[in-house]
Design a protein around this motif. Structure first.
Motif, PDB file in Angstrom:
ATOM      1  N   GLY A 186       0.801  -1.212   0.000  1.00  0.00           N
ATOM      2  CA  GLY A 186       0.000   0.000   0.000  1.00  0.00           C
ATOM      3  C   GLY A 186       0.830   1.255   0.000  1.00  0.00           C
ATOM      4  O   GLY A 186       0.534   2.222  -0.710  1.00  0.00           O
ATOM      5  N   LEU A 187       1.915   1.273   0.784  1.00  0.00           N
ATOM      6  CA  LEU A 187       2.770   2.453   0.860  1.00  0.00           C
ATOM      7  C   LEU A 187       3.489   2.685  -0.462  1.00  0.00           C
ATOM      8  O   LEU A 187       3.654   3.825  -0.906  1.00  0.00           O
ATOM      9  CB  LEU A 187       3.787   2.300   1.990  1.00  0.00           C
ATOM     10  CG  LEU A 187       3.210   2.200   3.405  1.00  0.00           C
ATOM     11  CD1 LEU A 187       4.323   2.042   4.430  1.00  0.00           C
ATOM     12  CD2 LEU A 187       2.369   3.424   3.727  1.00  0.00           C
ATOM     13  N   GLY A 188       3.938   1.614  -1.085  1.00  0.00           N
ATOM     14  CA  GLY A 188       4.606   1.754  -2.370  1.00  0.00           C
ATOM     15  C   GLY A 188       3.697   2.333  -3.428  1.00  0.00           C
ATOM     16  O   GLY A 188       4.113   3.160  -4.243  1.00  0.00           O
ATOM     17  N   LEU A 189       2.429   1.934  -3.416  1.00  0.00           N
ATOM     18  CA  LEU A 189       1.467   2.452  -4.388  1.00  0.00           C
ATOM     19  C   LEU A 189       1.230   3.937  -4.168  1.00  0.00           C
ATOM     20  O   LEU A 189       1.190   4.718  -5.128  1.00  0.00           O
ATOM     21  CB  LEU A 189       0.149   1.688  -4.273  1.00  0.00           C
ATOM     22  CG  LEU A 189      -0.988   2.181  -5.168  1.00  0.00           C
ATOM     23  CD1 LEU A 189      -0.594   2.095  -6.634  1.00  0.00           C
ATOM     24  CD2 LEU A 189      -2.270   1.382  -4.901  1.00  0.00           C
ATOM     25  N   VAL A 190       1.068   4.350  -2.900  1.00  0.00           N
ATOM     26  CA  VAL A 190       0.870   5.763  -2.603  1.00  0.00           C
ATOM     27  C   VAL A 190       2.055   6.577  -3.099  1.00  0.00           C
ATOM     28  O   VAL A 190       1.899   7.644  -3.704  1.00  0.00           O
ATOM     29  CB  VAL A 190       0.672   5.970  -1.083  1.00  0.00           C
ATOM     30  CG1 VAL A 190       0.691   7.458  -0.734  1.00  0.00           C
ATOM     31  CG2 VAL A 190      -0.637   5.340  -0.632  1.00  0.00           C
TER      32      VAL A 190
END
Length: 350
Positions: free
Chosen positions: A278-282
């Protein structure tokens, strides 16, 4: 008429509603403490939780060998890899070069061969290498490592590109402030100045990486310069648009998001695949992360894998220009209303 008693009660009531210095100090301390916790979560947690998560890994070998390796990976590194089978080593190499997978393992009956791409991520290539070595050790054989897309010899750790996050954010914030302030009454010149600085900034970064650090090949100078220029322009135009449309608050919020969210979640040094999903996508949805991906693709992979990042940055550029236009239209309307509200001069007869 207000009674004297009411006049005396009003100041006393206002005094009771005003917080004491102690309450103000405690409230401010608590608020700053919350901000500190948030900053720790944003800057420390991504690194703490980073690692191999569903990394696409190719395997070449007989069906029995592939099944054995997949079982071993599921036991020793659960959820670390998303394995895919390839018919030959050549197909595996092509998939790595096309950034379909992060690396691969070839089982030819004589040992284990690891195919990696350190240019994609030193952290990921090191993990794939360690995995291949562990498989070889369990089988009593040796692991041979081949770097399909290596980093330049002058920068074998990829520090040059890995350190672009803060200069990129700084390079986007400063021109948004400087050109909008110098050309406060001319939106066209402000946008022209931001665009010109974006191009110059891209050329400077690419020049330093190619001719000073040796982090990229000279042949990649122009693609990297273009990628950096697009990234700087996307960030600067977005911030300038927020300022024009929503004033200082809009700019401040935008700059804080880029600095305190976009910067730590950019994944420029390790790629977004190394960050929690999720953090990588953000991070990839914000200009710093998208720019890092595009620069790496332009520098080492001939642009392969950079289309989504380029479209993301183009969307930020378009959004920034749209906000600038909306803000300019609002400002023109306010000025027209203010001008219409001014009293007309009255002619005084001689």
């Amino acid at each position: 008429m207000t009674s004297p008693t009411a006049d005396a009660v009003a100041p006393a009531s206002a005094a009771r509603r005003t917080p004491s210095p102690l309450v103000k100090m405690l409230g401010l301390t608590a608020g700053l403490g919350v901000i500190l916790v948030v900053l720790l979560m944003l800057f420390v947690m991504p690194s703490l939780k980073s690692g191999a998560h569903d990394l696409p890994l190719g395997i070449v070998g007989s069906p029995s060998d592939v099944s054995q390796v997949e079982a071993g990976l599921a036991g020793s590194a659960p959820d670390a890899y998303d394995t895919r089978t390839f018919a030959s080593e050549d197909d595996l190499r092509t998939a790595i070069a096309d950034r379909e997978i992060v690396g691969g393992i070839v089982l030819d009956g004589t040992g284990v061969q690891a195919l990696v791409a350190s240019a994609g991520s030193s952290a990921i290539s090191g993990t794939v290498t360690a995995t291949a070595q562990a498989l070889a050790q369990a089988d009593g054989s040796l692991a041979v490592v081949t770097d399909v897309v290596p980093l330049p010899k002058a920068d074998p750790s990829g520090i040059g590109i890995g350190g672009l996050a803060f200069p990129l954010v700084f390079g986007g914030i400063v021109p948004a402030v400087a050109f909008r302030k110098v050309f406060a009454r001319s939106l066209g010149w402000a946008v022209t100045g931001i665009a010109a600085f974006s191009v110059v900034g891209g050329l400077i970064v690419a020049g330093v990486l190619a001719f000073s650090f040796g982090s990229i090949a000279v042949a990649s100078f122009w693609p990297v310069a273009a990628a950096m220029a697009l990234g700087i322009g996307a960030l600067a135009l977005a911030l300038a648009g927020l300022q024009e449309a929503f004033g200082g608050k809009g700019f401040t919020i935008g700059a804080m998001i880029m600095m305190f969210v976009g910067n730590p979640l950019a994944g420029i040094s390790t790629t977004a695949a190394w960050l929690p999903g999720g953090l990588g996508l953000v991070g990839q949805l914000l200009p710093p992360g998208a720019t890092g991906t595009l620069v790496r693709s332009a520098a080492y992979f001939g642009g392969t894998g950079g289309l989504t990042a380029a479209l993301t940055l183009a969307a930020w550029v378009a959004g920034g220009i749209l906000l600038l236009a909306v803000g300019a239209r609002r400002r023109a309307g306010r000025e027209a209303v203010a001008e219409a509200a001014e009293p007309m001069p009255v002619a005084v007869p001689a």
